[in-house]
Write a protein that holds these residues in place. Structure first.
Motif, mmCIF file in Angstrom:
data_model
loop_
_atom_site.group_PDB
_atom_site.id
_atom_site.type_symbol
_atom_site.label_atom_id
_atom_site.label_comp_id
_atom_site.label_asym_id
_atom_site.label_seq_id
_atom_site.Cartn_x
_atom_site.Cartn_y
_atom_site.Cartn_z
ATOM 1 N N PHE A 1 -10.013 -0.474 34.563
ATOM 2 C CA PHE A 1 -10.493 -0.035 33.257
ATOM 3 C C PHE A 1 -10.964 1.421 33.283
ATOM 4 C CE2 PHE A 1 -11.183 -4.681 33.235
ATOM 5 C CZ PHE A 1 -10.320 -4.996 32.194
ATOM 6 N N ARG A 2 -11.544 1.850 34.397
ATOM 7 C CA ARG A 2 -11.962 3.257 34.507
ATOM 8 C C ARG A 2 -10.739 4.170 34.491
ATOM 9 N NH1 ARG A 2 -12.547 6.573 39.002
ATOM 10 N NH2 ARG A 2 -12.158 4.775 40.352
ATOM 11 N N HIS A 3 -9.718 3.807 35.259
ATOM 12 C CA HIS A 3 -8.501 4.616 35.290
ATOM 13 C C HIS A 3 -7.785 4.586 33.941
ATOM 14 C CE1 HIS A 3 -8.649 5.401 39.613
ATOM 15 N NE2 HIS A 3 -8.956 4.120 39.802
ATOM 16 N N LEU A 4 -7.763 3.409 33.326
ATOM 17 C CA LEU A 4 -7.099 3.285 32.024
ATOM 18 C C LEU A 4 -7.830 4.102 30.965
ATOM 19 C CD1 LEU A 4 -4.865 1.969 30.349
ATOM 20 C CD2 LEU A 4 -6.366 -0.008 30.019
ATOM 21 N N TRP A 5 -9.143 4.123 31.004
ATOM 22 C CA TRP A 5 -9.920 4.889 30.038
ATOM 23 C C TRP A 5 -9.623 6.379 30.154
ATOM 24 C CZ3 TRP A 5 -12.406 4.784 25.693
ATOM 25 C CH2 TRP A 5 -13.286 5.811 25.361
ATOM 26 N N VAL A 6 -9.533 6.884 31.377
ATOM 27 C CA VAL A 6 -9.222 8.305 31.580
ATOM 28 C C VAL A 6 -7.857 8.640 31.002
ATOM 29 C CG1 VAL A 6 -8.760 10.063 33.327
ATOM 30 C CG2 VAL A 6 -10.699 8.521 33.607
ATOM 31 N N LEU B 1 -6.193 7.023 28.669
ATOM 32 C CA LEU B 1 -6.202 6.890 27.213
ATOM 33 C C LEU B 1 -6.885 8.080 26.548
ATOM 34 C CD1 LEU B 1 -6.935 3.092 26.608
ATOM 35 C CD2 LEU B 1 -4.805 4.341 26.215
ATOM 36 N N VAL B 2 -7.967 8.564 27.117
ATOM 37 C CA VAL B 2 -8.659 9.730 26.545
ATOM 38 C C VAL B 2 -7.731 10.938 26.558
ATOM 39 C CG1 VAL B 2 -10.534 11.375 26.913
ATOM 40 C CG2 VAL B 2 -10.982 8.936 27.059
#
Length: 280
Positions: free
Chosen positions: A76-81, A83-84
């Motif tokens: 989720f941390r990698h996905l959030w980066v 996506l941003v």
């Protein structure tokens, strides 16, 4: 006194209407069946040795890898980066493409002057620009945003430009005769007429914004889905590589659904034909 014969209510359009209402469900079932067949053939081929799992992994292992990432929570941390970075590239690139497209479509002289420069910039290979952006902006978020911007801008620009140029000139002239100003023309004539073109470009731009973020992370980053894929390739972990692509595919499909809902809401005034009834 003559008695008029009673007429039966017309029921002929009911059957086509029922067939049309069942079409989306039928399309979804066919899509699901096709996915099951392809994934089943892939899994059986890997089990039988027809497909080498070292190079292509197998669906069950990929699903297990995605599940392990979700259970661990690190994905989720990698996905959030990612996506941003993709959303910033999409928003900035779309805004710039809309603005420049409207401007050049309305100012023909400016469009003729800038035409060769736009063609040259659009013909530049984007992958070559990625290392340059890394040198300019560093390994942080903005090098990925800049790379995604170059992918999104031209898609939105060309669709917006063509959409404005396709507006019926008779409609524009009649609206002007009624005393409409340029801002009113933009709001009530050009923008509604070009919305179909704009949303068509947004459907494509979502995927390209994700691609820009992932490619930028792949070339140089410390987090993000592209970083995960790069790390997996470094140790020849094809399962993690395919798992990363599956996560990105799911995200792109979800974002595309959101864009499609927004398109249906903003274009609810447009009459729908048979081709629109099977839309998502």
């Amino acid at each position: 006194m003559s008695v008029q014969p009673r007429t039966q209510p017309e029921t002929e359009p009911a059957a086509p209407r029922r067939r049309t209402s069942r079409r989306p469900l039928l399309v979804r079932l066919v899509q699901l069946a096709l996915a099951v067949v392809l994934l089943g053939a892939w899994e059986l081929g890997a089990a039988a040795g027809v497909v080498d799992p070292f190079f292509f992994s197998r669906p069950s292992a990929i699903v297990g890898q995605v599940g392990a990432w979700v259970a661990d929570g690190g994905i989720f941390r990698h996905l959030w980066v990612t996506l941003v970075e993709a959303m910033l590239a999409l928003l900035i690139g779309s805004a710039a493409g809309l603005g420049v497209g409207f401007l050049l479509a309305r100012v023909r002289v400016l469009a003729e002057v800038l035409d060769p420069y736009i063609k040259v910039l659009n013909s530049l290979p984007r992958v070559v620009l990625a290392p340059i952006f890394l040198l300019w902006f560093g390994l942080g978020i903005w090098s990925k945003v800049a790379f995604g911007f170059t992918l999104v801008f031209f898609i939105v620009f060309f669709n917006t430009y063509q959409g404005i140029r396709e507006v019926n000139q008779v409609l524009v002239d009649n609206t002007r005769m009624l005393g409409a100003k340029e801002s009113q023309l933009l709001r009530h004539v050009f923008l509604p007429s070009a919305l179909s073109w704009i949303f068509s470009s947004l459907h494509v731009s979502v995927g390209f914004a994700i691609v820009g973020a992932v490619v930028g992370e792949y070339l140089g980053a410390s987090e993000g889905i592209g970083f995960l894929i790069s790390q997996a390739e470094g140790v020849f972990d094809t399962t993690a590589v395919f798992a990363g692509m599956v996560v990105l595919s799911i995200v792109v499909l979800l974002i595309d659904v959101v864009v499609h809902r927004g398109e249906r809401y903003l274009l609810r005034w447009r009459p729908t034909g048979p081709a629109d009834t099977g839309a998502n």
